[in-house]
Design an enzyme around this catalytic site. Structure first.
Site, short mmCIF file in Angstrom:
data_model
loop_
_atom_site.label_atom_id
_atom_site.label_comp_id
_atom_site.label_asym_id
_atom_site.label_seq_id
_atom_site.Cartn_x
_atom_site.Cartn_y
_atom_site.Cartn_z
CB ALA B 15 -0.93 -0.01 1.23
CB VAL B 16 3.69 2.38 2.12
CG1 VAL B 16 4.69 3.53 2.13
CG2 VAL B 16 2.82 2.43 3.39
CB CYS B 130 0.92 6.30 10.12
SG CYS B 130 0.19 4.91 11.00
N GLY B 161 -3.81 1.11 7.83
CA GLY B 161 -2.60 1.01 8.64
C GLY B 161 -2.08 -0.41 8.71
CE LYS B 214 5.48 0.68 16.15
NZ LYS B 214 4.79 0.04 15.01
CG HIS B 243 -4.63 6.46 11.11
ND1 HIS B 243 -5.26 5.44 10.45
CD2 HIS B 243 -3.39 5.97 11.43
CE1 HIS B 243 -4.46 4.38 10.37
NE2 HIS B 243 -3.31 4.69 10.94
CD GLN B 316 -1.80 4.13 7.23
OE1 GLN B 316 -2.64 3.80 6.40
NE2 GLN B 316 -0.57 3.63 7.23
#
Lengths: 347, 347
Positions: B15-16, B130, B161, B214, B243, B316
């Site tokens: 996806a990224v 993210c 995500g 995180k 998000h 995101q």
């Protein structure tokens, strides 16, 4: 056992009305009579109750004669129009709308939290906002161990909070999007399926919506702490039923997670749901149709030495509305409080 | 204009990776060469880029020869396996995984927040989580006016995500539920459609999941405030992409809503979205596919004199991952930082 009670449901055809019927059956409420009332538009249908088909009657001046308890869930304007008449007829009105909640002469009651407040009623008892009930049931037991100083809440509210049509709309929207079509919005101002948005009730000058201010003001009234520090962000999410809330609590002194967990494991109306090995905590699908508020992920707030974080899910229609109303009725019966504390309505 | 750059995308089919390809085209990144890399399992496909079909090659020892920048988004284990080799070959690695983020020798960079940190890199620059990026882009400009003392965040995280398969799973689950079937869960431990659950990354001893930690640790590193007080509740919601976050901020002194609004209206990477008349604020469907973090509902915290509440949505995959990585690459090019700050890797 107390004498059987004559009950009327005002708003019998709605999401909360349907749940009221189910609860009166499943909880064996001591009914002498059950009358179903609705607006003329919704009247005329029949609803089944204990094997019988009951006709939903249009509400009228005479609807409340010989009725002991009115469970009203037909919206604020209907409650404003009929509550006084029902009280004049001798009924106790348990009202699910926001019409009377902040009236200082109307008790705002969660039976697990402030049952004694019910004794002061003048005919009307208000059922709190759903999001407020769920939070209060979880926070009150901790507040008894050590007074809560501040609450910061973020909510994840399901479509059911906007009624049956809204739940259907969410499903219809999801279907449309899955088929590459544009979702139709009627109950909500924006598409809810695969989306979310801040709760769309009217905003005050400080930018808080009505739903958020209910959490602030109703919690203060129910806890009887007029200056309680509360802030909230209310958000509508594409869940069918059951609300969730992320709650940050501050106390004057540290409260250990172990203490909070023990208190909540034994609190009325609460079910502790924490499986740390399986990473399993409260979820809306597990809270749906259940009486208890599911609470979990209790942890020390990393950002405050006296802070706790917790997470909850509760059935918005059930404990958030219908169940709490039936519990108030049961409380009135058990404590012989059906008649007002004084014989005249205060002004 | 700077010299054209030889870029490799590691994890091009995810996806990224897909978004990285799109951004390199739409932002006119000064490319000399683009190499697409993936695990042997995903290699062999072709992806279109500027009208050409590029073959996705399996990553190997020789993949990084004559490459200036590696954009890595193939997960932590792949990054750990290949980053050092890419650096040895002379490339700067911009890594989207969590593998190196908390390594004190690896800069963790959001170009709008801490661009100067990039200058210290030894070959690897980490792209933050993210959820952390979205929050930091919104909070940093306020932190410049007055240092933030404490952050309490609740997140509403989309399926994206967890990757492309998770997005498809959400749709498949919704379809199943609408047809009265039992939803199948593979990417997630529980059904996500019409449901939500606390973020299912592993929990630490204090009960915080990795995603929440995180937000705590990466924000401290990016802001260079090691003791910054941060707490978070991370929740997965049935949204496809983008998000959302409800953020409660505390300052040492009151910050007016007017000041915060003015600061954010002019902040890089932020778009102020507040229509108080229409009750219109940031929503995931509006943030999807956009570069900016949408921020709104800025209001005085009713529970704290020095508190502010705000609400944000951000893509995101885009600013939360791919866009931030490309911006880091652009930063390295613009500041002539492609080569490490020293010639040897520090240990």
């Amino acid at each position: 056992m107390s004498n059987p009670i004559r009950v009327a449901i005002l708003g019998a055809t709605g999401a909360v009305g349907t749940e009221l019927l189910e609860l009166l059956q499943s909880r064996n409420f001591p009914l002498a009579e059950l009358k179903l009332l609705a607006s003329p538009r919704s009247a005329g249908r029949t609803l089944s109750f204990q094997g019988e088909e009951l006709l939903v009657e249009p509400v009228s001046e005479k609807s409340f004669e010989n009725i002991d308890v009115v469970l009203a869930s037909a919206g604020g304007s209907t409650s404003k129009a009929w509550a006084a008449k029902a009280v004049e007829s001798g009924a106790a009105v348990i009202d699910n709308s926001s019409a009377f909640r902040m009236n200082p002469e109307v008790p705002l009651v969660i039976p697990e939290v402030n049952p004694d407040a019910a004794a002061m009623h003048q005919g009307i008892i208000a059922n709190p906002n759903c999001t407020t009930i769920l939070m209060a049931v979880a926070v009150w037991p901790l507040h008894q161990v050590q007074p809560v100083q501040r609450i910061v809440a973020a909510t994840y509210q399901s479509a059911s909070g906007a009624g049956m049509r809204a739940m259907e709309e969410l499903k219809t929207q999801a279907q449309a999007i899955l088929h590459g079509e544009t979702p139709i919005t009627e109950s909500f101002p924006y598409p809810l399926a695969f989306n979310l948005f801040p709760h769309n009730t009217p905003l005050n000058e400080q930018g808080y919506c009505e739903e958020e201010m209910k959490m602030v003001n109703e919690t203060r009234k129910i806890f009887n702490v007029p200056q309680l520090r509360v802030s909230a962000t209310c958000v509508r999410v594409p869940v069918l039923r059951a609300h969730s809330e992320a709650i940050n609590l501050e106390f004057a002194q540290p409260m250990s997670v172990a203490t909070a967990r023990e208190v909540l494991a034994n609190a009325p109306g609460v079910r502790l749901v924490e499986d740390w090995q399986a990473n399993y905590f409260p979820m809306p699908i597990d809270a749906s149709g259940r009486d208890e508020v599911l609470v979990g992920r209790i942890r020390q707030d990393l950002s405050h030495p006296c802070g706790l974080e917790l997470w909850l899910c509760g059935d918005q229609i059930r404990k958030g509305a219908a169940l709490n109303a039936v519990q108030i009725a049961e409380l009135l019966v058990a404590r012989n409080l059906l008649r007002p504390a004084t014989t005249t309505m205060a002004h």
